[in-house]
Design a protein around this motif. Structure first.
Motif, PDB file in Angstrom:
ATOM      1  N   GLU A  78       0.965  -1.121   0.199  1.00 42.97           N
ATOM      2  CA  GLU A  78      -0.043   0.067   0.053  1.00 42.97           C
ATOM      3  C   GLU A  78       1.132   1.077  -0.021  1.00 42.97           C
ATOM      4  O   GLU A  78       1.959   1.193   0.919  1.00 42.97           O
ATOM      5  CB  GLU A  78      -0.816   0.089   1.147  1.00 42.97           C
ATOM      6  CG  GLU A  78      -1.398   1.358   1.466  1.00 42.97           C
ATOM      7  CD  GLU A  78      -2.331   1.477   2.716  1.00 42.97           C
ATOM      8  OE1 GLU A  78      -2.558   2.608   3.223  1.00 42.97           O
ATOM      9  OE2 GLU A  78      -2.420   0.208   3.467  1.00 42.97           O
ATOM     10  N   ILE A  79       0.511   2.338  -0.859  1.00 44.16           N
ATOM     11  CA  ILE A  79       1.416   3.355  -0.925  1.00 44.16           C
ATOM     12  C   ILE A  79       0.718   4.549  -0.245  1.00 44.16           C
ATOM     13  O   ILE A  79      -0.222   4.647  -0.474  1.00 44.16           O
ATOM     14  CB  ILE A  79       1.815   3.827  -2.514  1.00 44.16           C
ATOM     15  CG1 ILE A  79       2.506   2.432  -2.990  1.00 44.16           C
ATOM     16  CG2 ILE A  79       2.562   5.157  -2.608  1.00 44.16           C
ATOM     17  CD1 ILE A  79       2.567   2.697  -4.557  1.00 44.16           C
ATOM     18  N   PHE A  80       1.389   5.099   0.679  1.00 42.18           N
ATOM     19  CA  PHE A  80       0.911   6.209   1.461  1.00 42.18           C
ATOM     20  C   PHE A  80       1.518   7.486   0.961  1.00 42.18           C
ATOM     21  O   PHE A  80       2.869   7.565   0.786  1.00 42.18           O
ATOM     22  CB  PHE A  80       1.221   6.086   3.135  1.00 42.18           C
ATOM     23  CG  PHE A  80       0.551   7.006   3.961  1.00 42.18           C
ATOM     24  CD1 PHE A  80      -0.703   6.730   4.407  1.00 42.18           C
ATOM     25  CD2 PHE A  80       1.188   8.185   4.224  1.00 42.18           C
ATOM     26  CE1 PHE A  80      -1.318   7.676   5.286  1.00 42.18           C
ATOM     27  CE2 PHE A  80       0.480   9.211   4.891  1.00 42.18           C
ATOM     28  CZ  PHE A  80      -0.699   9.035   5.512  1.00 42.18           C
ATOM     29  N   ASP A  81       0.889   8.565   0.892  1.00 42.66           N
ATOM     30  CA  ASP A  81       1.322   9.929   0.143  1.00 42.66           C
ATOM     31  C   ASP A  81       1.797  10.812   1.527  1.00 42.66           C
ATOM     32  O   ASP A  81       0.713  10.968   2.299  1.00 42.66           O
ATOM     33  CB  ASP A  81       0.535  10.640  -0.518  1.00 42.66           C
ATOM     34  CG  ASP A  81       1.097  11.958  -1.087  1.00 42.66           C
ATOM     35  OD1 ASP A  81       1.982  12.382  -0.786  1.00 42.66           O
ATOM     36  OD2 ASP A  81       0.269  12.248  -2.205  1.00 42.66           O
ATOM     37  N   ILE A  82       3.018  11.130   2.068  1.00 42.03           N
ATOM     38  CA  ILE A  82       3.169  11.917   3.084  1.00 42.03           C
ATOM     39  C   ILE A  82       3.153  13.418   3.019  1.00 42.03           C
ATOM     40  O   ILE A  82       3.439  14.140   3.787  1.00 42.03           O
ATOM     41  CB  ILE A  82       4.571  11.591   3.471  1.00 42.03           C
ATOM     42  CG1 ILE A  82       5.721  11.869   2.535  1.00 42.03           C
ATOM     43  CG2 ILE A  82       4.826  10.137   3.926  1.00 42.03           C
ATOM     44  CD1 ILE A  82       7.358  11.955   3.159  1.00 42.03           C
ATOM     45  N   GLY A  83       2.522  13.666   1.858  1.00 41.68           N
ATOM     46  CA  GLY A  83       2.465  15.279   1.341  1.00 41.68           C
ATOM     47  C   GLY A  83       1.734  16.022   2.267  1.00 41.68           C
ATOM     48  O   GLY A  83       1.744  17.418   2.412  1.00 41.68           O
ATOM     49  N   GLY A  84       0.589  15.407   2.833  1.00 39.70           N
ATOM     50  CA  GLY A  84      -0.241  16.275   3.837  1.00 39.70           C
ATOM     51  C   GLY A  84       0.261  16.332   5.227  1.00 39.70           C
ATOM     52  O   GLY A  84      -0.495  16.973   6.115  1.00 39.70           O
ATOM     53  N   ILE A  85       1.263  15.660   5.477  1.00 40.27           N
ATOM     54  CA  ILE A  85       2.020  15.689   6.973  1.00 40.27           C
ATOM     55  C   ILE A  85       2.379  17.099   7.132  1.00 40.27           C
ATOM     56  O   ILE A  85       3.477  17.435   6.479  1.00 40.27           O
ATOM     57  CB  ILE A  85       3.045  14.668   7.345  1.00 40.27           C
ATOM     58  CG1 ILE A  85       2.244  13.147   6.982  1.00 40.27           C
ATOM     59  CG2 ILE A  85       3.787  14.668   8.527  1.00 40.27           C
ATOM     60  CD1 ILE A  85       3.136  12.132   7.106  1.00 40.27           C
ATOM     61  N   PRO A  86       2.019  17.923   8.199  1.00 40.55           N
ATOM     62  CA  PRO A  86       2.621  19.387   8.353  1.00 40.55           C
ATOM     63  C   PRO A  86       3.843  19.153   8.923  1.00 40.55           C
ATOM     64  O   PRO A  86       4.268  18.095   9.540  1.00 40.55           O
ATOM     65  CB  PRO A  86       1.509  19.754   9.334  1.00 40.55           C
ATOM     66  CG  PRO A  86       1.070  18.864  10.001  1.00 40.55           C
ATOM     67  CD  PRO A  86       0.981  17.521   9.249  1.00 40.55           C
ATOM     68  N   VAL A 106      -3.055  16.252  17.471  1.00 42.94           N
ATOM     69  CA  VAL A 106      -2.395  15.662  16.466  1.00 42.94           C
ATOM     70  C   VAL A 106      -3.046  15.904  15.242  1.00 42.94           C
ATOM     71  O   VAL A 106      -4.114  15.399  15.105  1.00 42.94           O
ATOM     72  CB  VAL A 106      -1.818  14.072  16.630  1.00 42.94           C
ATOM     73  CG1 VAL A 106      -1.158  13.503  15.496  1.00 42.94           C
ATOM     74  CG2 VAL A 106      -0.925  13.988  18.161  1.00 42.94           C
ATOM     75  N   PRO A 107      -2.359  16.214  14.010  1.00 40.76           N
ATOM     76  CA  PRO A 107      -3.162  16.327  12.852  1.00 40.76           C
ATOM     77  C   PRO A 107      -3.758  15.040  12.245  1.00 40.76           C
ATOM     78  O   PRO A 107      -3.035  14.239  12.477  1.00 40.76           O
ATOM     79  CB  PRO A 107      -2.129  17.093  11.957  1.00 40.76           C
ATOM     80  CG  PRO A 107      -1.141  17.812  13.026  1.00 40.76           C
ATOM     81  CD  PRO A 107      -1.072  16.718  14.094  1.00 40.76           C
ATOM     82  N   ALA A 108      -4.778  15.184  11.703  1.00 37.21           N
ATOM     83  CA  ALA A 108      -5.357  13.944  11.017  1.00 37.21           C
ATOM     84  C   ALA A 108      -4.252  13.243  10.031  1.00 37.21           C
ATOM     85  O   ALA A 108      -4.338  11.883  10.246  1.00 37.21           O
ATOM     86  CB  ALA A 108      -6.725  14.237  10.131  1.00 37.21           C
TER      87      ALA A 108
END
Length: 182
Positions: free
Chosen positions: A34-42, A53-55
């Motif tokens: 499964e590929i997770f995109d870390i782009g939304g992690i602040p 903790v951000p969603a």
């Protein structure tokens, strides 16, 4: 075996994202990536953490916890781990003593147009994984150098020797995670 893959590059057409897609295609029988995109992690900020903790961070931690192993596509920027990847690892390592990374088997690989692939960045990330108690597979090292010659215009890994090495890495990760689960 469920493996969570993530790339330390945010660019959609990055070689490391393409390397993850190739891994998904080359996964051995019994392995799902499964590929997770870390782009939304602040950016990590303890004030933000204390406020809640951000969603995106909670989703990342939950994805790590639910996986049997992780597969990290490590780019190299200025001879080191890109900030976005280090930031994601820092968030995943929190809170102390309850890290999603604690004991999670990992494999590293990476692609770069340079001559040394991502050797320096992978070495740096291994150092961080010592602290987070994330057992990183020692061999094989997959350092995709001159990546611009090994992927086509659509981002497909076309170099057969590299495809073989990625397959060997995934087989070794499957074995590594199985042995560590005992």
């Amino acid at each position: 075996m469920k493996v969570l893959g993530f790339a330390g590059s945010l660019r959609e057409a990055s070689y490391n994202r393409a390397l993850l897609r190739a891994a998904k295609e080359l996964a051995p029988a019994g392995m799902e990536i499964e590929i997770f995109d870390i782009g939304g992690i602040p950016l990590y900020n303890e004030d933000v953490e204390r406020a809640g903790v951000p969603a995106a961070v909670e989703e990342f931690r939950a994805a790590i916890r639910s996986a049997d192993a992780i597969l990290v596509a490590v780019p190299e920027y200025n001879h080191g781990v890109p900030g976005v990847l280090k930031n994601a690892i820092d968030w995943a390592s929190r809170p102390p003593g309850q890290s999603a990374l604690n004991g999670k088997p990992a494999a590293l690989f990476g692609a770069s147009p340079g001559q040394t692939g991502t050797a320096r960045a992978q070495t740096q990330l291994r150092g961080s994984f010592v602290f987070t108690n994330t057992p990183a597979l020692p061999q094989p090292e997959v350092l995709v150098f001159r990546a611009h010659e090994k992927f086509d215009a659509e981002g497909r890994l076309t170099d057969e020797a590299t495809r073989v090495w990625v397959g060997k890495l995934l087989e070794a990760l499957q074995d590594w995670a199985t042995r560590l689960a005992r």
